[in-house]
Scaffold this active site. Structure first.
Site, PDB file in Angstrom:
ATOM      1  N   GLU A   1      38.841   1.576  41.184  1.00 49.59           N
ATOM      2  CA  GLU A   1      38.797   2.251  39.888  1.00 49.59           C
ATOM      3  C   GLU A   1      37.866   1.571  38.892  1.00 49.59           C
ATOM      4  OE1 GLU A   1      41.451   2.203  41.758  1.00 49.59           O
ATOM      5  OE2 GLU A   1      42.117   4.276  41.828  1.00 49.59           O
TER       6      GLU A   1
ATOM      7  N   HIS B   1      53.359   7.187  39.040  1.00 51.19           N
ATOM      8  CA  HIS B   1      52.508   8.373  39.168  1.00 51.19           C
ATOM      9  C   HIS B   1      52.874   9.450  38.148  1.00 51.19           C
ATOM     10  CE1 HIS B   1      51.152   6.790  43.048  1.00 51.19           C
ATOM     11  NE2 HIS B   1      50.355   7.816  43.213  1.00 51.19           N
TER      12      HIS B   1
HETATM   13  C1  LIG Z   1      44.904   2.220  42.623  1.00 47.97           C
HETATM   14  C2  LIG Z   1      45.152   3.472  43.343  1.00 47.97           C
HETATM   15  N1  LIG Z   1      44.176   4.361  43.494  1.00 47.97           N
HETATM   16  C3  LIG Z   1      44.388   5.501  44.167  1.00 47.97           C
HETATM   17  C4  LIG Z   1      45.621   5.790  44.687  1.00 47.97           C
HETATM   18  C5  LIG Z   1      45.855   7.077  45.455  1.00 47.97           C
HETATM   19  N2  LIG Z   1      46.067   6.750  46.866  1.00 47.97           N
HETATM   20  C6  LIG Z   1      47.296   6.642  47.402  1.00 47.97           C
HETATM   21  S1  LIG Z   1      47.268   6.150  49.007  1.00 47.97           S
HETATM   22  C7  LIG Z   1      45.570   6.100  48.998  1.00 47.97           C
HETATM   23  C8  LIG Z   1      44.837   5.706  50.232  1.00 47.97           C
HETATM   24  C9  LIG Z   1      45.232   4.361  50.698  1.00 47.97           C
HETATM   25  O1  LIG Z   1      44.499   4.034  51.824  1.00 47.97           O
HETATM   26  P1  LIG Z   1      44.907   2.777  52.670  1.00 47.97           P
HETATM   27  O2  LIG Z   1      44.981   1.581  51.809  1.00 47.97           O
HETATM   28  O3  LIG Z   1      43.973   2.700  53.832  1.00 47.97           O
HETATM   29  O4  LIG Z   1      46.393   3.073  53.175  1.00 47.97           O
HETATM   30  P2  LIG Z   1      46.884   4.224  54.156  1.00 47.97           P
HETATM   31  O5  LIG Z   1      47.270   5.393  53.307  1.00 47.97           O
HETATM   32  O6  LIG Z   1      45.800   4.527  55.101  1.00 47.97           O
HETATM   33  O7  LIG Z   1      48.102   3.668  54.827  1.00 47.97           O
HETATM   34  C10 LIG Z   1      45.064   6.456  47.759  1.00 47.97           C
HETATM   35  C11 LIG Z   1      43.637   6.538  47.437  1.00 47.97           C
HETATM   36  C12 LIG Z   1      46.637   4.859  44.475  1.00 47.97           C
HETATM   37  N3  LIG Z   1      47.870   5.086  44.904  1.00 47.97           N
HETATM   38  N4  LIG Z   1      46.388   3.714  43.816  1.00 47.97           N
END
Ligand SMILES: Cc1ncc(C[n+]2csc(CCOP(=O)(O)OP(=O)(O)O)c2C)c(N)n1
Ligand SMILES: Cc1ncc(C[n+]2csc(CCOP(=O)(O)OP(=O)(O)O)c2C)c(N)n1
Ligand SMILES: [Mg+2]
Ligand SMILES: [Mg+2]
Lengths: 324, 326, 324, 326
Positions: free
Chosen positions: B60, B129
């Site tokens: 971000e 959220h």
């Molecule tokens: C700081 C932040 N930005 C965006 C999000 C929205 N978001 C939730 S899960 C996710 C993807 C996470 O990817 P990863 O770390 O690879 O975990 P996975 O879901 O693959 O287990 C995003 C972008 C968030 N929760 N927190």
């Protein structure tokens, strides 16, 4: 990945004397800043670049006129090396309308958009994302420009560093991140703030090309910076340029430096002065040196006179420039 | 007039700007193939390609900051922050950088960046959220803050935000995305800083933003059935604030309720109350009543969540309280 | 630095059957969550761990009772593997007082402090600094405990990741950072979000010890995690444990997955299922498998019944627990 | 009673807590050998050693977050953020983590973390080192916010913050560090959430925080010379807020001025105005007047900076305005 630049003696004597003049200008300007601060002329928070001048000069001399630069809290050297007139810089430190930021910025917020300086930053790491973004704009528009960020070793600990370099590499934008590694963040020595000794390893996390150079050798910095700029400008992606250096004074003007020994400082001053190194290499006759000194002294003194004769903003000017 | 949803209206403003101007582009997490976590950017990748509809890593700070950099170079980036809760991560870039570069440079630089984000409770996403944080940004000189409540306003104000030469925080409410409304055939820009009177009335002014505009309109109808005539005013732009419009309204009605979904304490309603009591002091027949979320993080369990955030009934109760005073 | 763990077959059959039971419990629990969400029972935002179960089980089985864990938005598997009763977990998803967070948290905010779960986190990277801090507390107090963070590949892009691992390494605290590398962040594939392919390189920036392991092989994960915990517990500093895995479903329950092909998903499901792998290795007789299935099905169904019979909080309970 | 500076008072609270309790420790940038950029922690390294007076890298998110983790494990860390402008970097950890863990866990966890920070204009550091941002945190349920104005309050409130089981944001003002004042021989804790009446008066209540308390006291003296009797009240704790004390005072005086150094728009004074107009409506003879910084970033040039932030004269002018009304 990390290659230490060898000193090359490929530049003409004339060119090197020009570098020396610029180093000297920065040196004497910064000393004047210290003097004027101690005299009570200057307010705010001042960080000078004594000992680190060669990075500013070597890097900025390797830029094209259309490149942009983001600097740090320790910004005077970068501004001067980019061609800002000492008058404009000194006037800014005095808070005058004639200053490079018209008195709104101050020492840590120098701007000279015409010369590519898009802001020095008082927040450590604060300017890095905008360099990735500027470089993105250049890439999107197909402009052959490079965006350059200066940062300190301490700044490699902050999240913006990681995010900005990561994004720059992912998108392959023409950015160069110049790390002025002086072994301290304020009072905190490297061993207390960095878990690694070779900062080039930071770039490995992004798969970014890195170059390591002796930051006290202006010619070496210049060559390394040229290669970095070329890499970025040629579309090969960003570069992490690590310049190892020494801060030959306190963190800020007035810093009593209780955290480091007099000996450490004395030794560094005696052995790590980039001016002395270049002067020695050039075997500059005393006369020529004196001439340079004189030339620079005149400029620096003139900048103080200019600033003292400058115009104070009106108080209510404070409400200008908040919005476009 | 055509009918479109709030979601479509937001998308349409971006798409029209991108068609007209190569300097406009969007970036954010999952906005490309997936079309954004709320589907706002759906179809835009296909129309504009991956260079102008850019998926980003989860960074971000860097994506807001990259927007700042591109904006400094004269582009007009639109950065999407997936949830407004995550503006916390970019707070430094927004507050210390985007808001101040113009000022600190003595006017040399502008940062024509639009940061779109969305949030709000009502679907039980839990405490990280569902916050509403618009108030913070109203405390920051150099920023503009927009929070539209209808499709027409969303489209017009987003266009104007993109073409504003300052950094604009553009808040959308998740529950409003499916809301349908009429919008002009042609996109007409709307000056940032002008309020909209949604409904005229004589007895009470309800100043509401975002989702609460619609709760206020429902409450106004219910109040009318009780013989209370309610004016509903939406500032739409929270910074700069159209003080004159709201003061004019309250001088007429002599009573004021302010409603938003954020918690009451130190919320935007505090500023409204402060302005109204100052500029309409001699006209006020009752204190300005504030309606907002109760003072806790947003809880997960739907029964608690629903109770915490304000609804039509809360606005109506405040209207009744304010007219109940003499 | 990065060493890929070889599959070792050193655990007893009994132990492995126990692992299999746990994998199956998570699998069937998660499938039930998907089912109940589709049926409209569950609200909010749900992320299940189908395909990633072996990491949760392998890592959590390698913990001591006094260790602590921070999880992510994809937390159910970690909670169950830590020994949380399915009833408590399901009740939380239903927003009941009997839930592990008493209905205040929900799917992305699971807590079970007694079993070491100090919070799953809906902010990517949000839990990492507190793991460095928990580990610091253990170190300061001389307690032989380890603090463990789970994180996704996408989370390695965020500033908190950099700052937390950097600080952990600098201070040599007993922390283990387990990266569940499933090649996606929501809809965004690795190549769109990561400038490097080998995520072990992330650890190089901090000089942190790293171990890479096949996350679909529960025994390998277990052994790797044991080594990581020992390293940390022995005072040798933190470890980056990289487990490569596959997300065999959407990012969230209900995700139409427009961004990946049916074939990619089908192939992964056919070749990368950690349950099938272990089952095949054990050559488990159909009867024994059916028994496990039955055992787990009863537990999972009971958890739904438990949750349905649970107590709704009173609305005004929302004002409790804001302050200590 | 002993005399000490505000700086010494802050230090003394920390040192006493650290002597009494091995679970208390401090961390932050340059707080060890250098004793902090404001010299607040000077001498503490020598007394407590580097394990308990911890220099950190420049990593505001991680050091606040590490404080959260250690606090979760039952310690009572004190984290110093060098300038409050940099709380923007730790906003996510403060707002989404420290403030919410207790709630989201249904009461299982506490985060007894104290975050000390300082700031303020008046020495020309420029726009990124001079903001006052306390208002943001008052909008976040789960946090407490303290802003002492005297040595005695600083020492007592810091002690109470350290021993509060919640995350406390503790604001200090740079220009107050050299201020001397009497403090009790023995450290007596002070409940968070109780206001202090610095000076009693009949005609106007000035609610002031931080540096402005002293400007308000000077203004009160000047007003007295003009025959206006001013009560000066310092909430000290901004969240929770001692509403009763301020409402009581305004009900007595019928007039209210609120003063802080932060910009007026959406500043803490908005909340004070909103509360006062609501709870003392029938007693107010004039609108609540707000005094604060003018609406711009803090400029560098001293002439502009001095004009932007409020001083005694601004408080006095507001007092005059409010009594001038009938
Ligand atoms: C700081 C932040 N930005 C965006 C999000 C929205 N978001 C939730 S899960 C996710 C993807 C996470 O990817 P990863 O770390 O690879 O975990 P996975 O879901 O693959 O287990 C995003 C972008 C968030 N929760 N927190
Ligand atoms: C985010 C942030 N944290 C802290 C500070 C205070 N600060 C100013 S300069 C500095 C040290 C910077 O160290 P380094 O990056 O190595 O640069 P150097 O001063 O050595 O040139 C610190 C901690 C700051 N300006 N910004
Ligand atoms: Mg340094
Ligand atoms: Mg992933």
């Amino acid at each position: 990945m990390a290659k230490v630049e060898q000193k090359g003696h490929t530049l003409s004597r004339e060119r090197l004397v020009d570098f020396l003049r610029e180093l000297l200008l920065i040196r004497r300007f910064e000393e004047k800043v210290e003097e004027r601060f101690r005299a009570g002329d200057l307010s705010g928070f001042l960080h000078v670049s004594l000992g680190q001048e060669a990075i500013a000069v070597g890097v900025c001399r390797a830029l094209d006129g259309s490149d942009v630069v983001a600097s740090t809290h320790r910004a005077h050297a970068h501004a001067l090396a980019l061609g800002m007139h000492p008058n404009e810089l000194m006037a800014e430190l005095y808070g005058k309308v004639e200053g490079c930021s018209r008195g709104y910025g101050g020492s840590m917020h120098l701007y000279d958009v015409a010369r590519g300086l898009i802001g020095s930053n008082a927040v450590v790491g604060g300017g890095l994302p905008s360099i990735t973004g500027s470089a993105l704009a250049f890439k999107l528009r197909g402009e052959p420009r490079v965006a350059v960020a200066f940062l300190g070793d301490g700044a490699t600990n902050i999240g913006t560093f990681h995010e900005s370099l990561n994004l720059a590499q992912l998108w392959g934008v023409p950015a160069v991140f110049v790390c002025e590694n002086n072994g301290y963040a304020e009072s905190t020595p490297a061993w207390q703030q960095l878990p690694i000794t070779d900062l080039a390893k930071r770039a490995v996390a992004f798969g970014m090309h890195s170059i390591t150079v002796d930051g006290q050798d202006v010619e070496a910095v210049y060559h390394a910076a040229q290669r970095a700029m070329k890499h970025a400008r040629d579309g090969k992606g960003p570069v992490f340029l690590l310049a190892n250096t020494h801060r030959l004074t306190g963190h800020y003007v007035g810093d009593p430096q209780v955290y480091r020994s007099r000996e450490e400082l004395r030794e560094a001053r005696e052995t790590q002065d980039p001016l002395e190194k270049l002067r020695a290499r050039l075997e500059l006759p005393g006369e020529e040196w004196d001439e340079l000194e004189h030339e620079v002294a005149v400029l620096v003194q003139a900048s103080v006179d200019f600033a003292l004769n400058g115009t104070d903003p009106r108080p209510e000017d404070a409400l200008e420039n908040v919005y476009a | 007039m055509v009918t479109m949803t709030y979601r479509e209206a937001v998308r349409d403003a971006m798409a029209q700007a991108m068609r007209a101007d190569p300097d406009v582009f969007v970036m954010g997490e999952d906005i490309a193939e997936m079309g954004g976590s709320m589907g706002v950017t759906q179809g835009m990748l296909e129309e504009f390609g991956p260079e102008r509809v850019r998926n980003t890593p989860i960074s971000e700070m860097a994506i807001v900051g990259a927007g700042i950099g591109a904006a400094m170079q004269g582009m007009r980036p639109i950065v999407e922050i997936m949830y407004e809760d995550f503006t916390t991560l970019a707070m430094e870039q927004i507050v210390n950088q985007a808001a101040k570069h113009r000022y600190m440079s003595g006017g040399q630089l502008s940062v024509p960046l639009t940061i779109r984000t969305q949030g709000g409770a009502g679907w039980s996403p839990g405490a990280q959220h569902a916050q509403q944080v618009e108030a913070w940004f109203c405390h920051v000189p150099g920023l503009k803050v927009v929070y539209p409540s209808t499709p027409a306003d969303a489209r017009a104000l987003l266009w104007s935000s993109i073409y504003d030469d300052n950094c604009v925080l553009f808040f959308e409410h998740r529950l409003l995305y499916p809301l349908k409304g009429e919008v002009p055939d042609e996109l007409e820009p709307l000056e940032l800083g002008s309020a909209r009177v949604h409904r005229e009335g004589e007895d009470v002014t309800v100043v509401a933003i975002g989702r609460l505009v619609h709760e206020a309109l429902k409450a106004a109808e219910a109040a009318e059935a009780e013989g209370i005539s309610v004016e509903v005013l939406d500032p739409r732009t929270l910074l700069p604030l159209d003080e004159d419009a709201l003061v004019r309204s309250v001088r007429k009605t002599s009573r004021c309720v302010v409603a938003h979904e954020a918690v009451v304490r130190m919320g935007f309603g505090a500023e409204i109350a402060a302005v109204v009591q100052e500029r309409a002091f001699d006209h006020l027949d009752a204190p300005v009543e504030r309606v907002g979320a109760k003072f806790c993080p947003v809880p997960f369990a739907p029964v608690m969540e629903q109770w915490v955030v304000p609804h039509m009934e809360d606005v109506l109760a405040a209207i009744r309280r304010t007219v109940g005073r003499e």
